[in-house]
Design a protein around this motif. Sequence first.
Motif, PDB file in Angstrom:
ATOM      1  N   ARG A 131      30.278  17.885   1.570  1.00  0.00           N
ATOM      2  CA  ARG A 131      30.238  16.674   0.754  1.00  0.00           C
ATOM      3  C   ARG A 131      31.248  15.657   1.266  1.00  0.00           C
ATOM      4  N   ALA A 132      32.434  16.149   1.635  1.00  0.00           N
ATOM      5  CA  ALA A 132      33.454  15.245   2.167  1.00  0.00           C
ATOM      6  C   ALA A 132      32.948  14.548   3.420  1.00  0.00           C
ATOM      7  N   ARG A 133      32.315  15.321   4.310  1.00  0.00           N
ATOM      8  CA  ARG A 133      31.792  14.726   5.542  1.00  0.00           C
ATOM      9  C   ARG A 133      30.665  13.741   5.235  1.00  0.00           C
ATOM     10  N   ALA A 134      29.795  14.109   4.286  1.00  0.00           N
ATOM     11  CA  ALA A 134      28.665  13.233   3.954  1.00  0.00           C
ATOM     12  C   ALA A 134      29.149  11.902   3.396  1.00  0.00           C
ATOM     13  N   ILE A 135      30.147  11.944   2.544  1.00  0.00           N
ATOM     14  CA  ILE A 135      30.653  10.699   1.969  1.00  0.00           C
ATOM     15  C   ILE A 135      31.401   9.900   3.024  1.00  0.00           C
ATOM     16  N   GLY A 136      32.061  10.595   3.963  1.00  0.00           N
ATOM     17  CA  GLY A 136      32.694   9.883   5.067  1.00  0.00           C
ATOM     18  C   GLY A 136      31.683   9.115   5.900  1.00  0.00           C
ATOM     19  N   VAL A 137      30.548   9.767   6.186  1.00  0.00           N
ATOM     20  CA  VAL A 137      29.483   9.085   6.940  1.00  0.00           C
ATOM     21  C   VAL A 137      28.925   7.910   6.142  1.00  0.00           C
ATOM     22  N   TYR A 138      28.692   8.135   4.859  1.00  0.00           N
ATOM     23  CA  TYR A 138      28.133   7.096   3.993  1.00  0.00           C
ATOM     24  C   TYR A 138      29.052   5.878   3.949  1.00  0.00           C
ATOM     25  N   GLY A 139      30.366   6.137   3.784  1.00  0.00           N
ATOM     26  CA  GLY A 139      31.312   5.033   3.738  1.00  0.00           C
ATOM     27  C   GLY A 139      31.458   4.340   5.077  1.00  0.00           C
ATOM     28  N   ALA A 140      31.436   5.122   6.159  1.00  0.00           N
ATOM     29  CA  ALA A 140      31.595   4.538   7.490  1.00  0.00           C
ATOM     30  C   ALA A 140      30.429   3.612   7.822  1.00  0.00           C
ATOM     31  N   VAL A 141      29.236   3.988   7.384  1.00  0.00           N
ATOM     32  CA  VAL A 141      28.063   3.156   7.648  1.00  0.00           C
ATOM     33  C   VAL A 141      28.230   1.774   7.020  1.00  0.00           C
ATOM     34  N   SER A 142      28.915   1.723   5.889  1.00  0.00           N
ATOM     35  CA  SER A 142      29.120   0.434   5.225  1.00  0.00           C
ATOM     36  C   SER A 142      29.903  -0.526   6.112  1.00  0.00           C
ATOM     37  N   GLY A 143      30.967  -0.011   6.730  1.00  0.00           N
ATOM     38  CA  GLY A 143      31.765  -0.878   7.581  1.00  0.00           C
ATOM     39  C   GLY A 143      31.058  -1.262   8.861  1.00  0.00           C
ATOM     40  N   VAL A 144      30.424  -0.303   9.503  1.00  0.00           N
ATOM     41  CA  VAL A 144      29.742  -0.588  10.760  1.00  0.00           C
ATOM     42  C   VAL A 144      28.538  -1.494  10.536  1.00  0.00           C
ATOM     43  N   GLY A 145      27.836  -1.290   9.418  1.00  0.00           N
ATOM     44  CA  GLY A 145      26.636  -2.074   9.145  1.00  0.00           C
ATOM     45  C   GLY A 145      26.902  -3.559   9.037  1.00  0.00           C
ATOM     46  N   GLY A 146      28.067  -3.938   8.485  1.00  0.00           N
ATOM     47  CA  GLY A 146      28.373  -5.355   8.354  1.00  0.00           C
ATOM     48  C   GLY A 146      28.469  -6.042   9.705  1.00  0.00           C
ATOM     49  N   ALA A 147      29.188  -5.432  10.634  1.00  0.00           N
ATOM     50  CA  ALA A 147      29.325  -6.028  11.966  1.00  0.00           C
ATOM     51  C   ALA A 147      28.002  -6.012  12.725  1.00  0.00           C
ATOM     52  N   ILE A 148      27.250  -4.914  12.588  1.00  0.00           N
ATOM     53  CA  ILE A 148      25.942  -4.856  13.249  1.00  0.00           C
ATOM     54  C   ILE A 148      25.036  -5.968  12.720  1.00  0.00           C
ATOM     55  N   GLY A 149      25.098  -6.193  11.421  1.00  0.00           N
ATOM     56  CA  GLY A 149      24.291  -7.253  10.827  1.00  0.00           C
ATOM     57  C   GLY A 149      24.656  -8.621  11.368  1.00  0.00           C
ATOM     58  N   LEU A 150      25.950  -8.885  11.526  1.00  0.00           N
ATOM     59  CA  LEU A 150      26.376 -10.172  12.075  1.00  0.00           C
ATOM     60  C   LEU A 150      25.846 -10.362  13.498  1.00  0.00           C
ATOM     61  N   VAL A 151      25.980  -9.315  14.312  1.00  0.00           N
ATOM     62  CA  VAL A 151      25.540  -9.425  15.708  1.00  0.00           C
ATOM     63  C   VAL A 151      24.026  -9.569  15.782  1.00  0.00           C
ATOM     64  N   LEU A 152      23.304  -8.652  15.137  1.00  0.00           N
ATOM     65  CA  LEU A 152      21.845  -8.698  15.197  1.00  0.00           C
ATOM     66  C   LEU A 152      21.292  -9.956  14.554  1.00  0.00           C
ATOM     67  N   GLY A 153      21.902 -10.377  13.450  1.00  0.00           N
ATOM     68  CA  GLY A 153      21.441 -11.600  12.789  1.00  0.00           C
ATOM     69  C   GLY A 153      21.552 -12.795  13.707  1.00  0.00           C
ATOM     70  N   GLY A 154      22.694 -12.907  14.402  1.00  0.00           N
ATOM     71  CA  GLY A 154      22.860 -14.030  15.321  1.00  0.00           C
ATOM     72  C   GLY A 154      21.906 -13.962  16.499  1.00  0.00           C
ATOM     73  N   VAL A 155      21.766 -12.770  17.087  1.00  0.00           N
ATOM     74  CA  VAL A 155      20.902 -12.616  18.257  1.00  0.00           C
ATOM     75  C   VAL A 155      19.435 -12.868  17.892  1.00  0.00           C
ATOM     76  N   LEU A 156      18.962 -12.265  16.805  1.00  0.00           N
ATOM     77  CA  LEU A 156      17.558 -12.412  16.421  1.00  0.00           C
ATOM     78  C   LEU A 156      17.234 -13.850  16.015  1.00  0.00           C
ATOM     79  N   THR A 157      18.158 -14.502  15.319  1.00  0.00           N
ATOM     80  CA  THR A 157      17.912 -15.885  14.912  1.00  0.00           C
ATOM     81  C   THR A 157      17.825 -16.799  16.128  1.00  0.00           C
ATOM     82  N   ASP A 158      18.732 -16.598  17.089  1.00  0.00           N
ATOM     83  CA  ASP A 158      18.720 -17.438  18.289  1.00  0.00           C
ATOM     84  C   ASP A 158      17.514 -17.132  19.175  1.00  0.00           C
ATOM     85  N   ALA A 159      17.176 -15.855  19.342  1.00  0.00           N
ATOM     86  CA  ALA A 159      16.119 -15.472  20.279  1.00  0.00           C
ATOM     87  C   ALA A 159      14.721 -15.600  19.682  1.00  0.00           C
TER      88      ALA A 159
END
Length: 475
Positions: A131-159
Motif C-alpha cells: 500500500r505504501a508503494r502504491a500510494i507513492g506511485v499514485y502521488g508521484a504521478v501527480s507531480g510528473v503529470g503536471g510537467a508532462i501536461g505542460l510539455v505535451l500541451g505546448g507541443v501538440l498545440t503548436d504542431a
Amino acid sequence: MTAPPRPGPALAALAACQLMVVLDASAVNVALPRLREDLGFTDAGLSWVVNAYVLTYGGLLLLGGRSGDILGRRRMFLAGMWTFTAASLLAGAAPDGTVLIAARALQGVGGAIASPTALALIGTLFDGPSRARAIGVYGAVSGVGGAIGLVLGGVLTDALSWRAVMFLTVLPGAAAALLARRHIPESPRAPGRFDVPGAVLATLGCFALTYAVVHGAERGWTSAGTLAPAAAAPLLLAAFVVAERRAPQPLVPRALVADRRRAAANALLALLSATSFGSGYLLTQYLQRGLGLGPAATGLAFLPWSVLVFAGARLAAPLEARAGPRAALLAGSAATVAGAALLAGRTPVGYAEGVLPALCLFGLGIGLAFAAVTRAGLVAPPELTGAAAGLLNVSQRLGGTVGLAVLVAVGGFGSAFVAVLLYTLATVALVPFAARRSAEAAPGALPAPDPPPTPGRPERQPSPGRPSDVARRTE
C-alpha cells in the motif's frame, strides 16, 4: 475486499486516472490562447473553459467519494472514467464554445467520481508495504503529470491544434477503464443510502465558494458577482453541518470528523495544495513573462520539480518505516519552507541561480509531505474509505483554489511568496496534530498497515499478528 491477483495492472489503472486528471488541467491551460482564436471566445467566456471543470469537480467530490462506498468502488470508478473519456472526445470535437464548456463541465463530473474512488481503491486493494508503494506511485504521478501536461500541451498545440490537447486524455482514460474492468474486483457495498439534503448543500456550498474565488480573481473582490456567492457559501456550508448532525446516514460520516488527527491532516493537505498550486502558478508566470520562455520550454524547466515530487513520494515510505510519519511530514514541510524562503520578498535573477533551487526544494518537500499526509487522512474503516478520500480531495481542491486566489490578490512576485512562506510555516505547525500516535484510537479508525506506509488510505483491517505488532503499527 480481495486483493487483485495481478496488482500491477490494477495500480496502473488507478495511477492512470490520476495522470489523466492532472494531465488535462495543465495541458488545457497551455492551449487556451490558441483555443480563443479558433472559437472566438471573449475573455470572460475563455475563463469558463477552466472554471466549468473546476466548479463541477470541486462541487461533487464529496458525493463522488461516498458513491463508491454505497454503490461499489469499481463500478463507480468505471462510471467516472468512461464519463471523463467521453467528455474528452466531445471537447475535442466541439463545434463551438458552448459545447466545449458543457464538455468541460462533464469532465468535472467524471473526475469527481473517479478520483476519490481511485484513492479509496488503493486503500482497500493494497495492504502493508504494498500500500505504501502504491500510494507513492499514485502521488508521484501527480507531480510528473503536471510537467508532462505542460510539455505535451505546448507541443501538440503548436504542431497540431488545441483539439489534440482535448483528445490527449482519451487513451489514458480508456486504458484505465479497461484495465480496471479486468483486474480490479468489486468492493462490497456499504449498507446505507445517500444523504440527499447533505449532498445538495455540500455541492452548492463548494460550488458557491469556488465560484466566488474564481470570479473574484478575474472580476474583482468587491463585485456583486463575487460578494453574492461569497456570502452564500458559508451559509450553505453551515446548513450542511447542521443537516449532517441530524442525518441518520450523513454524507460525511461522524467517524471521519470525530478524529482530530484526520481534521489536522485535511487542513495540512489544504495548505500543501495552496503551496503547490500557488508556487507552481507564480513560477510558471515568471518563466514565461519574466524570462520569456515558451510553453514547451516552461514545461521542461519544471521537470526537476516533477522528478523530485516523484522521488519524494517514493522516499516517504522508507522514511516513515524508519522514523514514523511525523519525520516524513516534518522533512517535507521544512523543504517547502526553505523553498519559499528563497523567493519571499524578492524576484529571482535567472533560472539556474534563482528558480531552480526553489523548484527542487518545493518538489522534494511536496512529494514527501503529500504522501505522508494522505496516509494520515485515509485511516478509516473499509466502508468509509471513499468518504475519507472524497474529504481529502475536497481539502486539496479548495485549498489550492482559495490559496491561489489569495496569492493573485496579494500581487507581486516577492510579496506573493511571502504569503507562500506563511502557508508553509502553517504546515509545520500542524504536523504534530496530523501525526499523533494516539490518533488511531479515534472512533472507527483502524490501525495503520504493517510498516508505517507513505501516503495511504488505511482502509483494510490489518493482518493478524501479535498485539505488540499491532501496537507498533498505529503510528
